[in-house]
Design an enzyme around this catalytic site. Structure first.
Site, PDB file in Angstrom:
ATOM      1  N   CYS A  13       0.828  -1.192   0.000  1.00  0.00           N
ATOM      2  CA  CYS A  13       0.000   0.000   0.000  1.00  0.00           C
ATOM      3  C   CYS A  13       0.868   1.250   0.000  1.00  0.00           C
ATOM      4  O   CYS A  13       1.882   1.249   0.671  1.00  0.00           O
ATOM      5  CB  CYS A  13      -0.887   0.038   1.245  1.00  0.00           C
ATOM      6  SG  CYS A  13      -2.162  -1.190   1.170  1.00  0.00           S
ATOM      7  N   PRO A  14       0.426   2.295  -0.659  1.00  0.00           N
ATOM      8  CA  PRO A  14      -0.826   2.414  -1.417  1.00  0.00           C
ATOM      9  C   PRO A  14      -0.657   2.155  -2.916  1.00  0.00           C
ATOM     10  O   PRO A  14      -1.528   2.517  -3.684  1.00  0.00           O
ATOM     11  CB  PRO A  14      -1.180   3.875  -1.184  1.00  0.00           C
ATOM     12  CG  PRO A  14       0.159   4.555  -1.181  1.00  0.00           C
ATOM     13  CD  PRO A  14       1.153   3.571  -0.636  1.00  0.00           C
TER      14      PRO A  14
END
Lengths: 75, 176
Positions: A13-14
């Site tokens: 992430c992200p």
């Protein structure tokens, strides 16, 4: 109706979410995007985002710690 | 393909396989954090021992870390198994392993590119420097500071957001 696969294996992430958003922008309504992920947080934030903007979402477990998120662009 | 709304989940699927809600996670964090304060008398922290480990590493290479002001206290008397913060750090790693094994999701991930390796190492170094300059990370200086009504938690929060904003722009521009 086109189908496209986005390889996000090994990414945290992200990155998978941002790549998914970018890919969907380039696609037409009705197209299907398959995102390969192995980061469990992406299994939450990608479907959460996609549903919140109204796309169709399904999750398929393809192996231990590996998932495909299947998104149909709705608008 | 499974339709989550129609399929009835088994106990294992509901509690070990599927991720918990943010609310359930938050409540568990609070219960554990309060228990830690009650049992040990100290609030949860993470990065303190990292500095000691760094000092020990320097000593392996002949640098006398104990003679430097930064490590003046603590490094000689440090005992991994008696240090509460080190034990909770170990617990985080073991707990994460247990959770991923219970969910049958253990996987060794491949490195995708050298760019990703550079981003990870650079990020780790910056986080390490930041955590030491701020005398704590987002756990010790934020999570544990705010419920104690400590002003430094709010200062940390402000700059934490600024740092995250700059970091995400860098990530988008150089590492994607």
């Amino acid at each position: 109706m086109a189908e496209r696969t986005l390889d996000c294996l090994g990414e945290a992430c992200p990155v998978p979410l941002v790549k998914t958003q970018k890919a969907l922008e380039e696609m037409a309504v009705g197209d299907v995007l398959i995102v390969n992920i192995d980061h469990s947080c992406a299994m939450k934030n990608i479907p959460d985002w996609a549903r919140s903007v109204g796309h169709g979402v399904e999750i398929e477990e393809v192996g231990e710690g590996e998932w495909d998120i299947i998104i149909q662009k709705m608008k | 393909m499974q339709n989550e709304t129609e399929k009835k989940l088994s106990f294992w699927e509901a509690y070990f396989k599927k991720e918990w809600s943010y609310t359930a996670g938050g409540v568990m964090l609070v219960i554990l954090a309060v228990s830690l304060v009650v049992v040990t008398g100290k609030a949860w922290g993470v990065t303190g021992p990292f500095a000691v480990w760094g000092g020990k590493l320097f000593e392996l290479f002949g640098v006398s870390a104990e003679s430097l002001n930064f490590w003046a206290e603590g490094i000689a008397t440090y005992d991994f198994f008696k240090d509460i913060v080190s034990m909770t750090d170990l617990g985080i790693v073991l707990g994460a392993l247990l959770a991923v094994l219970l969910a049958a999701s253990f996987k060794i991930k491949k490195m995708k590119s050298w760019r990703q390796v550079v981003a990870a190492v650079l990020g780790g170094v910056l986080m390490g420097i930041g955590a030491r300059l701020a005398l704590g990370c987002n756990i010790g200086s934020l999570f544990s500071a705010l419920p104690a009504f400590s002003l430094h938690g709010w200062a940390f929060l402000l700059f934490f957001f600024l740092g995250a904003a700059v970091g995400s722009q860098m990530l988008k521009r150089y590492f994607m």
